[in-house]
Design a protein around this motif. Structure first.
Motif, short mmCIF file in Angstrom:
data_model
loop_
_atom_site.label_atom_id
_atom_site.label_comp_id
_atom_site.label_asym_id
_atom_site.label_seq_id
_atom_site.Cartn_x
_atom_site.Cartn_y
_atom_site.Cartn_z
N GLU A 156 0.82 -1.21 0.00
CA GLU A 156 0.00 0.00 0.00
C GLU A 156 0.85 1.27 0.00
N ASP A 157 2.13 1.14 0.35
CA ASP A 157 3.04 2.29 0.33
C ASP A 157 4.05 2.21 -0.82
N THR A 158 3.78 1.36 -1.78
CA THR A 158 4.78 1.02 -2.79
C THR A 158 4.21 1.17 -4.19
N GLU A 159 5.06 1.63 -5.11
CA GLU A 159 4.72 1.64 -6.53
C GLU A 159 5.35 0.40 -7.16
N PHE A 160 4.53 -0.46 -7.74
CA PHE A 160 5.03 -1.65 -8.42
C PHE A 160 4.95 -1.46 -9.93
N VAL A 161 6.04 -1.77 -10.60
CA VAL A 161 6.09 -1.70 -12.06
C VAL A 161 6.82 -2.92 -12.59
N THR A 162 6.22 -3.60 -13.55
CA THR A 162 6.94 -4.67 -14.23
C THR A 162 7.52 -4.15 -15.54
N MET A 173 9.00 3.59 -16.97
CA MET A 173 10.15 4.18 -16.30
C MET A 173 9.80 5.57 -15.73
N ASP A 174 9.02 6.33 -16.48
CA ASP A 174 8.60 7.64 -16.00
C ASP A 174 7.72 7.51 -14.76
N ARG A 175 6.87 6.49 -14.75
CA ARG A 175 6.00 6.28 -13.58
C ARG A 175 6.83 5.96 -12.34
N LEU A 176 7.90 5.18 -12.51
CA LEU A 176 8.78 4.88 -11.39
C LEU A 176 9.42 6.16 -10.83
N ALA A 177 9.94 6.99 -11.72
CA ALA A 177 10.61 8.20 -11.27
C ALA A 177 9.65 9.13 -10.55
N ARG A 178 8.44 9.30 -11.10
CA ARG A 178 7.47 10.18 -10.46
C ARG A 178 7.04 9.64 -9.10
N LEU A 188 9.01 -1.24 -6.13
CA LEU A 188 9.29 -2.65 -6.40
C LEU A 188 9.23 -2.84 -7.90
N VAL A 189 10.31 -3.34 -8.48
CA VAL A 189 10.44 -3.38 -9.94
C VAL A 189 10.88 -4.77 -10.38
N LEU A 190 10.21 -5.29 -11.39
CA LEU A 190 10.69 -6.49 -12.08
C LEU A 190 11.50 -6.03 -13.28
N PRO A 191 12.83 -6.16 -13.25
CA PRO A 191 13.67 -5.73 -14.38
C PRO A 191 13.45 -6.58 -15.62
N ARG A 192 13.91 -6.05 -16.76
CA ARG A 192 13.86 -6.81 -18.01
C ARG A 192 15.27 -7.23 -18.39
N PRO A 193 15.48 -8.53 -18.51
CA PRO A 193 16.80 -8.99 -18.98
C PRO A 193 16.97 -8.64 -20.46
N TYR A 194 18.11 -8.07 -20.87
CA TYR A 194 19.16 -7.60 -19.99
C TYR A 194 19.40 -6.12 -20.18
N ASP A 195 18.45 -5.46 -20.84
CA ASP A 195 18.63 -4.05 -21.13
C ASP A 195 18.08 -3.12 -20.06
N ARG A 196 17.25 -3.64 -19.16
CA ARG A 196 16.73 -2.83 -18.05
C ARG A 196 16.94 -3.59 -16.74
N MET A 197 18.21 -3.83 -16.46
CA MET A 197 18.58 -4.52 -15.23
C MET A 197 18.68 -3.51 -14.08
N PRO A 198 18.87 -3.97 -12.83
CA PRO A 198 18.84 -3.04 -11.68
C PRO A 198 19.78 -1.85 -11.81
N ILE A 201 18.26 0.70 -14.17
CA ILE A 201 17.12 1.38 -13.55
C ILE A 201 17.60 2.42 -12.56
N ALA A 202 18.61 2.05 -11.75
CA ALA A 202 19.16 3.00 -10.78
C ALA A 202 19.73 4.23 -11.47
N GLN A 203 20.46 4.02 -12.57
CA GLN A 203 21.03 5.15 -13.30
C GLN A 203 19.93 6.08 -13.81
N TYR A 204 18.86 5.51 -14.35
CA TYR A 204 17.75 6.32 -14.85
C TYR A 204 17.11 7.12 -13.72
N LEU A 205 16.88 6.47 -12.58
CA LEU A 205 16.25 7.17 -11.46
C LEU A 205 17.11 8.34 -10.99
#
Length: 264
Positions: A156-162, A173-178, A188-198, A201-205
């Motif tokens: 309930e306190d978390t944004e989940f994006v797959t 990705m924009d929804r995560l940043a906002r 909480l994020v399910l990354p995509r192998p292998y172009d959107r790995m943790p 995602i951290a770099q983008y954020l």
């Protein structure tokens, strides 16, 4: 939809799967095809209802790595595939259930958290062969639920994006940043192998202004014997950004990223 589907021409198979609610169970005289979430990989997290659908099937279809987790639970014929031969496996599956065999499609985790593209491809194939056969989803335990427990991030306190899907991910990705900046929610994020790995995602954020000191947990192979939890700041995790192949990341493709806001 079960072939080399062009997401640019639409609709996305996930949109197709979500196009209408399931019919009431007494509206159909024929047995349904089941789309079962098998959980995060440890059979102790497979639900009894999912286990029964797998056990009672004449034919089971799914990606090889998923089918291998449940192969010892059934005497069904196993139709395994990868991305390249997914269309052929689903076509054979559709032909067999239309001929009267009971069928179960299996997906990792829970299709309602990630995997609706696969559900849509299964449903489309089954309907093309026999429009009277419904497809019913049997939920499973998602690695997202396991990650929320391990990282103590209540949903309930978390944004989940797959991100574990085909197609353009910029809106996700924009929804995560906002969520992390404007709403100060956990992620909480399910990354995509292998172009959107943790690391990516951290770099983008960081580029979008998210606090570099936020705690970032990479939860790997949850419920497996070799489960690991890697702990970073967001800035430290971003050092693993870059690349598009398994050799470019220290993490496997069975990961969840949790980014935690400070808790007063």
């Amino acid at each position: 939809m079960s072939g080399e589907y062009d997401l640019e021409s639409g609709p996305d198979p996930a949109t197709f799967a979500a196009g209408a609610a399931e019919p009431d169970s007494d509206e159909r005289a024929v047995d349904p095809v089941y789309a079962v979430g098998v959980g995060p990989g440890n059979q102790e997290y497979l639900t009894p209802r999912g286990r029964r659908a797998i056990r009672e099937a004449d034919v089971v279809v799914g990606f090889t790595t998923v089918v291998e987790f449940v192969a010892d639970l059934t005497n069904a014929d196993l139709l395994t595939c990868g991305y390249k031969d997914e269309a052929d496996a689903l076509e054979a599956f559709g032909e067999r259930v239309a001929a009267g065999e009971s069928g179960t499609a299996v997906a990792m985790g829970d299709p309602n958290h990630s995997g609706y593209q696969f559900v849509g491809k299964v449903q489309n194939t089954v309907e093309r062969h026999d429009s009277e056969i419904p497809v019913r989803v049997i939920p499973g335990v998602s690695s997202i639920q396991m990650a929320a427990s391990r990282a103590r991030t209540p949903m309930e306190d978390t944004e989940f994006v797959t991100l574990h899907k085909s197609g353009d991910l910029e809106g996700d990705m924009d929804r995560l940043a906002r969520a992390a900046t404007d709403d100060e929610r956990h992620l909480l994020v399910l990354p995509r192998p292998y172009d959107r790995m943790p690391g990516n995602i951290a770099q983008y954020l960081l580029e979008e202004g998210v606090d570099p000191d936020l705690e970032a947990l990479v939860l790997e192979k949850l419920t497996h014997d070799d489960e690991q939890i890697h702990r970073f700041t967001l800035a430290e995790l971003s050092e693993h950004a870059g690349g598009t192949g398994p050799e470019d990341t220290p993490f496997s493709d069975l990961v969840v990223l949790a980014v935690r806001q400070p808790v007063p």
